[in-house]
Enzyme design. Structure first.
Site, mmCIF file in Angstrom:
data_model
loop_
_atom_site.group_PDB
_atom_site.id
_atom_site.type_symbol
_atom_site.label_atom_id
_atom_site.label_comp_id
_atom_site.label_asym_id
_atom_site.label_seq_id
_atom_site.Cartn_x
_atom_site.Cartn_y
_atom_site.Cartn_z
ATOM 1 N N TYR A 197 -7.557 21.458 5.162
ATOM 2 C CA TYR A 197 -8.929 21.977 4.744
ATOM 3 C C TYR A 197 -9.184 23.188 5.631
ATOM 4 O O TYR A 197 -9.617 24.370 5.071
ATOM 5 C CB TYR A 197 -10.071 20.756 4.905
ATOM 6 C CG TYR A 197 -11.429 21.355 4.822
ATOM 7 C CD1 TYR A 197 -11.890 21.838 3.811
ATOM 8 C CD2 TYR A 197 -12.070 21.381 6.087
ATOM 9 C CE1 TYR A 197 -13.174 22.366 3.908
ATOM 10 C CE2 TYR A 197 -13.684 21.803 6.281
ATOM 11 C CZ TYR A 197 -13.883 22.472 5.148
ATOM 12 O OH TYR A 197 -15.301 22.805 5.154
ATOM 13 N N SER A 218 -16.146 27.530 8.012
ATOM 14 C CA SER A 218 -16.323 26.234 8.771
ATOM 15 C C SER A 218 -15.974 26.556 10.417
ATOM 16 O O SER A 218 -15.172 27.457 10.471
ATOM 17 C CB SER A 218 -15.564 25.140 7.966
ATOM 18 O OG SER A 218 -15.370 24.161 9.087
ATOM 19 N N LYS A 257 -9.797 27.464 4.596
ATOM 20 C CA LYS A 257 -11.037 28.228 4.963
ATOM 21 C C LYS A 257 -10.851 29.678 5.967
ATOM 22 O O LYS A 257 -10.991 30.733 5.825
ATOM 23 C CB LYS A 257 -12.011 27.497 5.945
ATOM 24 C CG LYS A 257 -12.785 26.164 5.343
ATOM 25 C CD LYS A 257 -13.581 26.732 4.199
ATOM 26 C CE LYS A 257 -14.711 25.701 3.526
ATOM 27 N NZ LYS A 257 -15.534 26.177 2.531
#
Length: 338
Positions: free
Chosen positions: A148, A124, A152
């Site tokens: 989040y 991402s 990643k």
């Protein structure tokens, strides 16, 4: 050639399954259906006229993952599976770290056990944190502004460490910007459970009358209209990026990193206006406080993917809004009507 797609019943995963089947890959899907529906895969089969294998399984259950590798000779893995809501990750970080990182470790251990060492990882643009300049290039400094994004980034680091220890691995890190849109058939699209966390499905649910108004989180950013600016990319363009990455992976490149974006950004208000034009509906909205973890602006420099993968996004904002609206209009309650 057989590809295992983790999270293949989800939004990006299901669109990628279509493009894999169109290119005559054999497809095996692993998904725990925690934020997806098996109906999406039935529609993938309907659209393509081709078969895929589906296993309702969880990466946190290593025995389930092992069973899939025992049943199939997998050539490569495209790894989508994971929790993905920025705001939710700030509220329940432990769940995100456990699910995303432990699940990936289980997958990698099983891959290693079966000598399957080709993986495309769904990363991402959040790994760039709050960039100091735009557009964002692959060699920019990395950081995270929310749990989040940190999962990643940590998984990217894990994968690179694995390659340093064993040069037989081939790893593609694909850093997505903001996927939107739906398949042109209107049969599959983004179908979040509960209230959507992402802008465009929220707009489309307002347009179809499921939700009353769009919440615009902040109008005081340093952007042309004060609302956040993002690089929105059509999900079919994004899926095709994975198809273009697989041949690169099979040339034994080691670790390769690509931005998948369009190279320019639209603001929240521009997206609302674009959707109004596509749907011929007025989209009411209300400005709210900023969300924790959000940044002002983010868009890609996609040149590397164009030069090395011969891939570039070619669908427009109009395409994104039109296809999203077709999906939502045909499926006002997502897959749950089926």
């Amino acid at each position: 050639m057989k590809i295992l797609v983790t999270g293949g019943a989800g939004y990006i995963g299901s669109h990628t399954c279509i493009e894999l089947l169109n290119e005559n890959y054999d497809v095996v899907v692993l998904d725990n259906l925690s934020n997806s529906s098996e109906e999406s895969l039935k529609r993938v089969k309907s659209i393509t006229g081709k078969h895929l294998e589906f296993y309702k399984a969880d990466l946190l259950d290593k025995e389930q993952v092992t069973a899939i590798f025992l049943n199939h000779k997998i050539d490569a893995v495209i790894h989508f599976a994971g929790l993905k809501a920025v705001g939710e990750s700030v509220t329940i970080p432990l769940k995100y770290f456990h699910n995303n990182i432990t699940g990936t470790l289980n997958l990698l251990e099983v891959m290693n056990d079966f000598n399957v060492k080709n993986i495309v990882f769904s990363s991402s643009a959040t790994v760039y944190g709050d960039p100091s300049s735009l557009p964002i290039k692959e060699n920019f400094p990395l950081s995270a502004t929310n749990p989040y994004g940190r999962t990643k980034l940590m998984i990217e680091e894990i994968l690179q460490d694995i390659y340093r220890s064993d040069k037989n691995w081939n790893i593609a890190l694909l850093r997505y910007f903001n996927p939107v849109g739906a398949h042109e058939s209107g049969k599959i699209g983004e179908d979040p459970f509960g209230i959507p966390n992402n802008l465009v499905p929220y707009i489309s649910q307002v347009a179809v009358g499921v939700l009353p108004r769009v919440s615009v989180y902040g109008d005081d950013y340093d952007t042309p209209d004060g609302t956040g600016v993002r690089d929105y990319i059509h999900v079919v363009d994004l899926a095709l990026g994975h198809i273009k990455t697989l041949p690169k992976l099979f040339t034994s490149p080691g670790v390769v990193i690509y931005n998948l974006g369009t190279g320019f950004g639209y603001s929240v208000l521009e997206m609302i206006k674009g959707f109004e034009a596509a749907s011929d509906k007025k989209i009411p909205y209300k400005v709210c406080e900023r969300r924790p973890g959000d940044i002002a602006a983010c868009w890609a420099d996609p040149v590397k993917a164009k030069e090395e993968l011969f891939w570039e996004a070619d669908k427009t904002l109009i395409d994104m809004c039109r296809d999203t609206w077709k999906w939502q209009k045909n499926n006002p309650n997502g897959y749950r009507e089926s």
